[in-house]
Design a protein around this motif. Structure first.
Motif, PDB file in Angstrom:
ATOM      1  N   VAL A   1      -2.201   7.992  -0.919  1.00  0.00           N
ATOM      2  CA  VAL A   1      -2.604   7.464  -2.237  1.00  0.00           C
ATOM      3  C   VAL A   1      -3.904   8.122  -2.687  1.00  0.00           C
ATOM      4  O   VAL A   1      -4.041   8.538  -3.849  1.00  0.00           O
ATOM      5  CB  VAL A   1      -2.759   5.928  -2.175  1.00  0.00           C
ATOM      6  CG1 VAL A   1      -3.466   5.401  -3.420  1.00  0.00           C
ATOM      7  CG2 VAL A   1      -1.396   5.264  -2.024  1.00  0.00           C
TER       8      VAL A   1
ATOM      9  N   ASP B   1       0.825  -1.215   0.000  1.00  0.00           N
ATOM     10  CA  ASP B   1       0.000   0.000   0.000  1.00  0.00           C
ATOM     11  C   ASP B   1       0.853   1.256   0.000  1.00  0.00           C
ATOM     12  O   ASP B   1       0.350   2.361   0.152  1.00  0.00           O
ATOM     13  CB  ASP B   1      -0.940   0.013   1.209  1.00  0.00           C
ATOM     14  CG  ASP B   1      -0.190   0.066   2.545  1.00  0.00           C
ATOM     15  OD1 ASP B   1       1.042  -0.149   2.547  1.00  0.00           O
ATOM     16  OD2 ASP B   1      -0.835   0.309   3.574  1.00  0.00           O
TER      17      ASP B   1
ATOM     18  N   THR C   1      -0.362   1.510  -6.400  1.00  0.00           N
ATOM     19  CA  THR C   1       0.027   2.698  -5.630  1.00  0.00           C
ATOM     20  C   THR C   1       1.224   3.411  -6.266  1.00  0.00           C
ATOM     21  O   THR C   1       1.903   4.187  -5.614  1.00  0.00           O
ATOM     22  CB  THR C   1       0.366   2.321  -4.170  1.00  0.00           C
ATOM     23  OG1 THR C   1       1.419   1.346  -4.156  1.00  0.00           O
ATOM     24  CG2 THR C   1      -0.851   1.747  -3.463  1.00  0.00           C
TER      25      THR C   1
ATOM     26  N   PRO D   1       2.886   4.356  -1.410  1.00  0.00           N
ATOM     27  CA  PRO D   1       2.968   5.156  -2.633  1.00  0.00           C
ATOM     28  C   PRO D   1       4.386   5.204  -3.192  1.00  0.00           C
ATOM     29  O   PRO D   1       5.350   5.372  -2.457  1.00  0.00           O
ATOM     30  CB  PRO D   1       2.511   6.554  -2.184  1.00  0.00           C
ATOM     31  CG  PRO D   1       1.843   6.359  -0.869  1.00  0.00           C
ATOM     32  CD  PRO D   1       2.488   5.167  -0.242  1.00  0.00           C
TER      33      PRO D   1
END
Length: 582
Positions: free
Chosen positions: A540, A304, A323, A306
């Protein structure tokens, strides 16, 4: 740390010997009792040999799992960890329906933890927890997992897989792991782990770590800082570091860049980014090249975190990770945007294409051709040339012939309107436009030859045209041209002027496009933090919904594929590039 680990493991094990002893069936009592008395009397080595002999003398016995289990426990308490692991592994491998299985996994976890094999210990504890129906064992397992995670090296947690855990037990496990991660100060992982856990304790934990995240942020920067690509990596790094320092001074909050050198190696870049993801950094800027980025994005397919990709231009990179965000418009988008501009804005309906055979040039050419045809345009012809070619007469004459409907002959002599006789190569030809997605050195060879062969056309191109040596070739050679590029530092851009002034103050030189990309990549993250996007998921969400970001390198608007959709188009006037799409 090792002494602390042994003390905790021994304490939990002493508790376990009291409460974790599945009762043998009645038929097993007689053979079992003597060994059990040895165990209770702390004659652990004798007990181990006794239970091992019982197992070896009758492996088909229904009591075999019992003998393995207690033999493993006896060896464990005797300090013979490998012998203990051997007994538990044998039980696990041969008797997968045994009621002793979760207890064997638990003790195997203790063995591996005492041996400092944290990953193997955690996996064993998780296996035990997934199989256990004993609340006492569950309680010990949750305590063991919390302790193991809190003391484990960075990177261990990313290997944890909870897919085998029953849903009814998952939230309790997530809470235990989250407490361990919080102790280890891996705050991002706590928020990710507890995303679906709605208990009051989960809410308290999330609120606590969010408060910690507001005070500090860690941003990974992963670029080639040695080797052939060093100067390009350092340019991006300089811009990013400038913005990080500004953020700290302006907000009073701590932003820590964590810088790694990939040496331009794709696998190394992916390894570094995975370690940073496990460490719990807010986001990562990098890598540099499309090759590095492809491997890195694939490695983050289940993460998850970025990833802001500052300079790589290949299309499809963001498809590998949900992401990942691409700051530089892609090669495919360059071709598509130029096709749309030519057909819709310039009202050109027929185009010839001359392209090098390098993969990046072919991608642009193919994207242009596909989009131009889809809009209703006609491709007169496509000519290819190798990188080192210098004589383009053949391909130019091929296009001239196509412009005459295939009726131009090399052996014929033609008479123009003034009565002059001309060879075929001297015959003037008009083509609406020629799309040439080539680099500046190739254009220096090709454009004068097109002029020599008396072909008149509007030129269309890409990044290779954004070069001062092209601007100065003169209107007779470059004629009317339009090209897509995000590589030009726009001096009329207020953000760029402010950035360039600050860059000069810090580094004593003016900034270029790569420095501006690094600055913009860090600015996107800093702006997100300023809006309260401290968690990875929040950052995100912020990046996906950006609208109207005016960066030093240009504007940014991420599309559905998280690629920057803003693709400027320029023409050349008076030896300078000028925006043509505004």
């Amino acid at each position: 740390m090792a002494t602390h680990r042994r003390k905790i493991s021994l304490l939990l094990s002493l508790i376990a010997i009291i409460i974790l002893s599945p009762q043998p069936r009645a038929a097993e009592h007689q053979a079992f009792n003597q060994g059990h008395r040895l165990l209770l009397n702390k004659k652990y080595s004798e007990a181990y040999r006794y239970f091992k002999d019982l197992y070896d003398s009758g492996t088909d016995s229904a009591a075999a799992p019992l003998f393995l289990y207690y033999g493993g426990k006896a060896a464990y308490y005797a300090g013979n960890l490998e012998q203990s692991a051997g007994q538990f592994n044998l039980l696990i491998a041969r008797y997968q329906e045994s009621p002793y299985l979760p207890y064997a996994f638990y003790f195997l976890g203790n063995v591996r933890y005492r041996q400092a094999f944290e990953s193997a210990a955690i996996q064993a504890y998780l296996s035990a927890y997934s199989l256990s129906d004993d609340s006492r064992l569950d309680s010990l397992l949750l305590k063991s997992l919390e302790t193991a995670i809190s003391n484990a090296p960075v990177g261990i947690y990313e290997k944890v897989n909870l897919t085998s855990i029953p849903e009814r037990k998952k939230c309790d496990l997530e809470l235990a792991l989250a407490r361990g991660l919080k102790t280890a100060k891996n705050y991002q992982a706590v928020l990710s782990l507890l995303a679906s856990c709605t208990s009051p304790e989960a809410a308290r934990l999330k609120a606590s770590v969010e408060q910690s995240l507001r005070q500090t942020a860690e941003i990974g920067i992963v670029l080639p800082l040695s080797g052939e690509l060093q100067k390009f990596g350092e340019s991006i790094l300089d811009g990013a570091m400038l913005r990080a320092g500004q953020y700290t001074r302006e907000t009073g909050k701590n932003l820590t860049p964590i810088v790694y050198d990939t040496r331009g190696e794709s696998v190394e870049a992916a390894r570094i980014v995975r370690r940073l993801a496990a460490r719990g950094v807010n986001a990562v800027i990098g890598p540099l090249t499309s090759e590095e980025t492809a491997v890195t994005s694939a490695a983050l397919s289940c993460s998850d975190m970025p990833l802001i990709i500052p300079a790589a231009g290949q299309g499809g990179l963001t498809d590998l990770s949900l992401t990942s965000f691409q700051l530089q418009p892609t090669l495919d988008r360059q071709g598509i945007k130029m096709a749309e501009f030519a057909f819709q804005r310039l009202k050109i309906d027929t185009v010839a294409v001359i392209t090098p055979t390098l993969p990046e040039n072919l991608r642009m050419a193919e994207a242009f051709i596909d989009r131009f045809k889809a809009l209703g345009g006609t491709i007169l012809g496509v000519e290819y040339f190798r990188l080192r070619e210098t004589d383009f007469g053949g391909i130019i004459n091929d296009l001239k012939n196509l412009s005459f409907g295939g009726k131009l002959s090399d052996s014929a002599v033609y008479v123009n309107e003034n009565g002059d006789t001309l060879e075929s190569k001297e015959m003037p030809a008009r083509i609406d436009a020629i799309y040439i997605p080539a680099e500046a050195p190739q254009l220096h060879q090709l454009l004068p030859q097109i002029n020599f062969y008396n072909v008149r056309a509007t030129y269309l191109g890409g990044d290779g045209w954004a070069d001062s040596t092209i601007y100065f070739m003169g209107r007779d050679i470059i004629k009317t041209c339009y090209f897509t590029t995000a590589m030009i530092a726009n001096e009329n851009n207020t953000t760029f002027r402010k950035f360039n002034s600050a860059f000069f103050d810090r580094y004593g030189q003016s900034a270029g496009h790569l420095e501006a990309l690094g600055y913009d990549a860090m600015s996107l993250i800093c702006d997100g933090l300023e809006t309260g996007a401290f968690s990875r998921s929040a950052l995100v969400h912020y990046l996906i919904n950006i609208n109207g970001f005016h960066g030093a390198a240009g504007d940014v608007l991420f599309g559905d594929d998280r690629e920057n959709t803003i693709m400027p188009i320029y023409t050349i006037e008076n030896g300078k590039p000028k925006r043509a799409d505004q």
